[in-house]
Design a protein around this motif. Structure first.
Motif, PDB file in Angstrom:
ATOM      1  N   ASP A 425       0.853  -1.195   0.000  1.00 44.30           N
ATOM      2  CA  ASP A 425       0.000   0.000   0.000  1.00 44.30           C
ATOM      3  C   ASP A 425       0.888   1.244   0.000  1.00 44.30           C
ATOM      4  O   ASP A 425       0.592   2.246  -0.654  1.00 44.30           O
ATOM      5  CB  ASP A 425      -0.931   0.025   1.230  1.00 44.30           C
ATOM      6  CG  ASP A 425      -2.128  -0.919   1.051  1.00 44.30           C
ATOM      7  OD1 ASP A 425      -2.244  -1.552  -0.019  1.00 44.30           O
ATOM      8  OD2 ASP A 425      -2.956  -1.021   1.997  1.00 44.30           O
ATOM      9  N   ARG A 429       0.960   4.318  -2.673  1.00 43.35           N
ATOM     10  CA  ARG A 429       0.719   5.682  -2.180  1.00 43.35           C
ATOM     11  C   ARG A 429       1.898   6.601  -2.510  1.00 43.35           C
ATOM     12  O   ARG A 429       1.733   7.686  -3.057  1.00 43.35           O
ATOM     13  CB  ARG A 429       0.474   5.613  -0.682  1.00 43.35           C
ATOM     14  CG  ARG A 429      -0.491   6.644  -0.181  1.00 43.35           C
ATOM     15  CD  ARG A 429      -1.036   6.326   1.202  1.00 43.35           C
ATOM     16  NE  ARG A 429      -0.003   6.080   2.192  1.00 43.35           N
ATOM     17  CZ  ARG A 429       0.063   4.962   2.928  1.00 43.35           C
ATOM     18  NH1 ARG A 429      -0.837   4.014   2.774  1.00 43.35           N
ATOM     19  NH2 ARG A 429       1.021   4.809   3.826  1.00 43.35           N
TER      20      ARG A 429
ATOM     21  N   LYS B 285     -17.827   8.770  -3.755  1.00 46.91           N
ATOM     22  CA  LYS B 285     -16.910   9.755  -4.331  1.00 46.91           C
ATOM     23  C   LYS B 285     -17.431  10.248  -5.679  1.00 46.91           C
ATOM     24  O   LYS B 285     -17.383  11.444  -5.985  1.00 46.91           O
ATOM     25  CB  LYS B 285     -15.524   9.134  -4.484  1.00 46.91           C
ATOM     26  CG  LYS B 285     -14.842   8.889  -3.142  1.00 46.91           C
ATOM     27  CD  LYS B 285     -13.606   8.028  -3.299  1.00 46.91           C
ATOM     28  CE  LYS B 285     -13.116   7.568  -1.936  1.00 46.91           C
ATOM     29  NZ  LYS B 285     -12.182   6.451  -2.026  1.00 46.91           N
ATOM     30  N   ASP B 320      -8.346  13.376  -7.703  1.00 49.93           N
ATOM     31  CA  ASP B 320      -7.841  12.507  -6.619  1.00 49.93           C
ATOM     32  C   ASP B 320      -8.809  11.352  -6.352  1.00 49.93           C
ATOM     33  O   ASP B 320      -8.412  10.207  -6.185  1.00 49.93           O
ATOM     34  CB  ASP B 320      -7.617  13.301  -5.324  1.00 49.93           C
ATOM     35  CG  ASP B 320      -6.309  14.087  -5.345  1.00 49.93           C
ATOM     36  OD1 ASP B 320      -5.551  13.945  -6.342  1.00 49.93           O
ATOM     37  OD2 ASP B 320      -6.043  14.837  -4.389  1.00 49.93           O
ATOM     38  N   MET B 321     -10.105  11.690  -6.338  1.00 43.94           N
ATOM     39  CA  MET B 321     -11.066  10.610  -6.058  1.00 43.94           C
ATOM     40  C   MET B 321     -11.106   9.629  -7.227  1.00 43.94           C
ATOM     41  O   MET B 321     -11.268   8.427  -7.053  1.00 43.94           O
ATOM     42  CB  MET B 321     -12.444  11.153  -5.659  1.00 43.94           C
ATOM     43  CG  MET B 321     -13.223  11.857  -6.723  1.00 43.94           C
ATOM     44  SD  MET B 321     -14.201  10.684  -7.662  1.00 43.94           S
ATOM     45  CE  MET B 321     -14.786  11.667  -9.005  1.00 43.94           C
ATOM     46  N   GLU B 324      -8.398   7.187  -6.682  1.00 42.07           N
ATOM     47  CA  GLU B 324      -8.745   6.190  -5.656  1.00 42.07           C
ATOM     48  C   GLU B 324      -9.710   5.146  -6.224  1.00 42.07           C
ATOM     49  O   GLU B 324      -9.592   3.948  -5.960  1.00 42.07           O
ATOM     50  CB  GLU B 324      -9.388   6.874  -4.439  1.00 42.07           C
ATOM     51  CG  GLU B 324      -8.393   7.688  -3.618  1.00 42.07           C
ATOM     52  CD  GLU B 324      -9.068   8.618  -2.614  1.00 42.07           C
ATOM     53  OE1 GLU B 324      -8.405   9.550  -2.148  1.00 42.07           O
ATOM     54  OE2 GLU B 324     -10.267   8.415  -2.304  1.00 42.07           O
ATOM     55  N   ASP B 328      -8.940   1.038  -6.783  1.00 42.03           N
ATOM     56  CA  ASP B 328      -9.794   0.001  -6.193  1.00 42.03           C
ATOM     57  C   ASP B 328     -10.479  -0.851  -7.266  1.00 42.03           C
ATOM     58  O   ASP B 328     -10.700  -2.048  -7.068  1.00 42.03           O
ATOM     59  CB  ASP B 328     -10.852   0.630  -5.269  1.00 42.03           C
ATOM     60  CG  ASP B 328     -10.288   0.857  -3.868  1.00 42.03           C
ATOM     61  OD1 ASP B 328      -9.118   0.477  -3.638  1.00 42.03           O
ATOM     62  OD2 ASP B 328     -11.000   1.417  -3.013  1.00 42.03           O
TER      63      ASP B 328
END
Ligand SMILES: Cc1cc2nc3c(=O)[nH]c(=O)nc-3n(C[C@H](O)[C@H](O)[C@H](O)COP(=O)(O)OP(=O)(O)OC[C@H]3O[C@@H](n4cnc5c(N)ncnc54)[C@H](O)[C@@H]3O)c2cc1C
Lengths: 482, 373
Positions: A425, A429, B285, B320-321, B324, B328
């Protein structure tokens, strides 16, 4: 200040192991040679990573982007010359005798430059790991002999570990899931051995491997109870390679589909009998997960390393990008995570030396044999024949079983899973965040910073997805309390 | 503009994107070709997309920026690289309606007729993008010249013309808006920097080394275009947000579908709570990003405290979202998500570039407060 004075990570003077993980100072006092050896390993590994790998990795990545089957053997040969691909084999038998700690240093330095090239060199120990997990004297001696012979001749020798199937990834790594899976491979008993059928996918080095260690059920309707482990030379009739995948990153390490079409495996190459296949997988995972965590941490370190150097070069509004306050805070923030996870990964490696398969090298019977017997004798035909004796062969397995118990394996799966998730992770990141610092310009392909981001994502997926690792972590700790 | 009209356009664009873009997306990524891009561009003219923003009197469709944003969202849900070509173009067209009538007429007409420099997508350059080089107009030997190195910009290869906001010392904080056609920027291109995403749209820096500027290049008044730059840049941020949303929505949809098909632990993975949590967080989001972006472009602003979203922050949030979400979505696909043919890892690379387009998100956060001081 010159860029080369920015002594962080790969560009710091080696050895800095004790300096960066001060707790090792205590160990250094108690076991000076143990730490001194790791420091020597760090010097060798960092030099190799900086001088041999760094100038080449973008060129290799480009070639592999064009053709996923392109295999760079140049770096591999250089590593082979230094014996980095057989580092764990005892010196007496032709290796470097590197401990789990020394190997951790190797994995860290190499992965901080390129995960894929590091994999090509260090995943080679898969063969040895598989053998050590078995710990049957004939298997161990045979594999070590193959590896050292190949090293001497400079001939590539690749191993693959084939667990994943098209319809089962997580299902192949967890007992509860395996019980419910629908396998796409199967094995059946025939006179003198077994016949294997089916497809495995996403197999690292599947396209290059000379030998495959494959986990396949004997009875597809009872996969867990019948899962077995086979050792398969890839030259065997019926074995073939399918597609070599085009991937996001980790491009220099090939990932392939492999097919078994009635492949015959003689009795002696059944490594784990039906019902014990998952145990073999779990033991491998108990070793590798912690190291993948370290790979992730190393990639984070490498990405940050590049970012710091870019931010030093890049001028904005008459000062360095590195002088911007927000950049400094972001760098510190990433550094603190890297420091914490890295220390935990080294803790794992040292525990590996203390309790796991590496501890075997410290046990009196093994230490004594390595001391008394010559290399020629140990790796000679007569010893190998003797080792084939069922009683002797199994004695090794039993002896090891008393040390690396089921409980110990699960303990290390737990520790390894925690690190695997933390380290990988972190890799994703940090490798993403450094791009936010270096901007579009710093994302240019030639600079090699964006490559970390592309490479990092895979580490959250393989060696058990990070969700599967979390499942293990809970199951083996809180879950087992009730 | 009526909701129905807007909806019709979006549906047309969806069809267009499905028919013209979807099949070729992976190829655009592996073998980006200017000819393929030009093909899409020309076909899009049949739907009047290149002239969406331009005034009706000059043959444009006269639609608001919101409409462009929705079009970009639908395009990006198939291919963010293609969408980014249109986003740069739309932003470059923004200043036209505020420019001198003759200038507006020349450029608008050529775009709506797809003639001359209007037959290719336009590029836009803002001086002094955070952390990057500044371009400036200076007087040299009695002539006005353009100097400086731009940050890496999109559409520079295809560009029929280029809209440039340059610093102008003629007055304090002066900004002058220039329109230069293809031939004028020809020799200023630096090498393609090969970004990891948006590959069909190669990014380069432009290096101006004393390019002579004439009064006809300047639209509006010298030194007085900083509001225009702000307006254009704000729209561009909104466009980036829309592209991030389209990309993220596509990743979410793929993950949702895949989770319903993939078995592990004896059940489709959508039945595992952790997968539900991941998908739910993705949806949250997406919904917040969408409402923020729509609000950015809505003409009726709610007059409540903290209600008007800042364009730069909206871009920062949405990209940014989106990152993410894509990370995922790949995770939910397991090993398959990492493979090129599933198209998800491409979305991740595209979104990484979107995050950095127009400046870096953490620096936006600094900037938005620093500018208030
Ligand atoms: C580059 C690369 C190299 C690889 N090398 C090898 C190799 O050498 N040998 C080998 O055998 N394999 C290899 N693999 C395969 C890898 O181990 C698998 O991809 C991994 O185990 C995940 O399996 P899967 O892809 O089938 O995903 P799945 O198991 O189908 O999982 C899909 C998603 O569901 C999630 N999930 C599943 N069950 C649950 C649950 N109960 N709760 C919550 N979430 C859940 C997973 O976390 C994942 O996000 C490699 C993969 C890659 C990408």
């Amino acid at each position: 200040m010159k860029e080369n004075d920015l002594k962080y990570g790969l560009f710091a003077d080696a050895p800095d192991l004790v300096d960066t993980i001060p707790a090792l100072g205590k160990l250094k006092k108690a076991y000076p040679e143990y730490i001194a050896k790791a420091e020597r390993a760090q010097c060798i590994a960092r030099k190799f990573a900086r001088e041999e790998m760094l100038p080449k990795v973008i060129e290799i990545d480009t070639k592999c982007s064009k053709d996923p089957r392109y295999a760079d053997l140049d770096l591999w040969q250089k590593a082979n010359h230094l014996k980095l691909n057989i580092a764990a084999i005892p010196v007496k038998l032709g290796g470097l005798g590197w401990s789990a700690l020394d190997n951790a240093v190797l994995v860290e330095e190499l992965s901080s430059v390129c995960l894929a090239s590091a994999a090509n060199i260090t995943f080679n120990t898969f063969g040895l790991l598989g053998a050590l997990v078995e710990c049957r004297t004939d298997i161990v001696l045979k594999i070590i002999r193959m590896m050292t012979d190949a090293q001497k001749k400079g001939e590539p020798l690749f191993w693959a570990w084939a667990i994943t199937e098209p319809s089962a990834g997580t299902d192949m790594e967890d007992g509860e899931a395996m019980a419910l899976m629908k396998p796409s491979t199967s094995a059946r008993k025939v006179p003198g051995g077994y016949r294997l059928n089916g497809t495995k996918c996403f197999i690292t080095n599947g396209s290059l491997a000379h030998y495959v260690i494959a986990t396949i059920p004997m009875d597809p309707s009872h996969p867990r109870e019948s899962m077995a482990t086979f050792f398969v030379p890839t030259g065997t009739k019926g074995f073939s390679v399918g597609r070599v995948e085009r991937k996001c990153g980790q491009k220099a390490s090939q990932t392939a589909e492999i097919f078994f079409d009635d492949v015959f495996v003689p009795e002696e190459n059944l490594w784990e009998p039906p019902g014990r296949g998952l145990r073999h997988t779990r033991e491998i995972l108990s070793i590798t997960r912690g190291y993948i965590g370290l790979c992730g941490t190393a990639m984070a370190r490498g990405a940050l390393d590049h970012c710091i150097r870019f931010a030093h070069r890049k001028k904005i509004r008459n000062h360095r990008l590195l002088d911007e306050d927000w950049v400094r805070f972001a760098i510190s923030d990433m550094m603190k995570d890297i420091m914490a996870v890295r220390a935990a990964c080294y803790n794992f490696a040292i525990s590996m030396d203390t309790y796991h398969v590496w501890s075997l090298f410290e046990k009196i019977p093994i230490k004594a044999s390595l001391k008394i017997l010559s290399e020629k004798l140990i790796l000679g035909d007569s010893m190998l024949n003797l080792a084939k004796n069922k009683l002797i062969s199994l004695a090794g397995n039993r002896y090891k079983g008393g040390i690396v118990t089921d409980k110990l394996v699960e303990k290390f799966v737990t520790e390894g899973s925690a690190l695997k998730v933390s380290g990988t992770d972190l890799a994703v990141r940090v490798s993403s965040r450094v791009l936010d610092i270096v901007g579009l310009e710093g994302m240019a392909y030639d600079l090699g910073i964006e490559k970390y981001f592309r490479d990092a994502k895979v580490t959250q997926i393989y060696e058990g997805s990070n969700q599967a690792n979390r499942i293990d972590l809970f199951h083996n700790t809180i879950g087992s309390l009730s | 503009m009526q909701f129905k009209e807007l909806n019709d356009i979006v549906n047309e664009c969806k069809r267009f994107a499905r028919n013209e873009i979807r099949e070729q997306v992976l190829d655009f990524d592996l073998n980006p070709s200017p000819a393929a891009l030009q093909g899409i561009w020309s076909k899009s003219a049949q739907l009047d997309i290149p002239s969406l923003l331009l005034p009706e009197v000059y043959g444009g469709a006269g639609y608001p920026a919101l409409c462009c944003a929705l079009v970009l969202d639908t395009f990006a849900s198939e291919c963010a690289g293609i969408a980014s070509v249109f986003a740069h173009h739309f932003a470059a067209c923004m200043p036209l309606s505020d420019s001198r009538p003759d200038c507006c007429e020349t450029y608008s007409t050529s775009i709506s007729r797809m003639e001359g420099y209007g037959s290719a997508p336009a590029a836009v350059i803002f001086s002094g993008d955070p952390g990057d080089g500044e371009i400036e107009l200076i007087e040299k030997e009695n002539a006005l010249v353009l100097t400086g190195i731009t940050p890496p910009v999109g559409n520079t290869d295809a560009a029929g013309f280029c809209c440039i906001f340059a610093k102008d010392p003629i007055q304090e904080d002066g900004i002058t808006c220039l329109f230069l056609d293809r031939d004028r920027i020809e020799n200023s291109r630096c090498k393609d920097i090969h970004l990891p995403g948006l590959k069909i749209n190669p990014f380069r820096k432009l290096h101006f080394q004393g390019l002579k500027i004439s009064s006809t290049d300047i639209i509006g008044e010298r030194g007085k275009s900083s509001d225009l730059m702000k307006k254009t840049r704000s729209a561009f941020y909104g466009f980036i947000s829309a592209m991030a949303l389209g990309s993220a929505r596509s990743a979410y949809q793929k993950a949702l579908t895949y989770a319903g098909l993939r078995y592990q632990y004896g059940n489709t993975i959508i039945h595992h709570q952790e997968i539900q949590r991941m998908l739910g967080a993705m949806l949250m989001k997406l919904q917040m990003g969408t409402s923020g972006t729509i609000q950015l472009f809505s003409e009726e602003k709610l007059n409540l405290p903290f209600s008007a979203p800042d364009p730069m922050l909206t871009k920062s949030f949405c990209t940014d979202m989106a990152m993410e979400i894509v990370i995922d979505a790949i995770q939910i696909h397991g090993g398959y998500g990492y493979m090129h043919e599933y198209g998800l890892e491409k979305i991740m690379r595209d979104v990484k570039v979107l995050q950095l387009l127009g400046g870096s998100n953490p620096y936006h956060h600094v900037q938005v407060i620093a500018e208030q001081l």
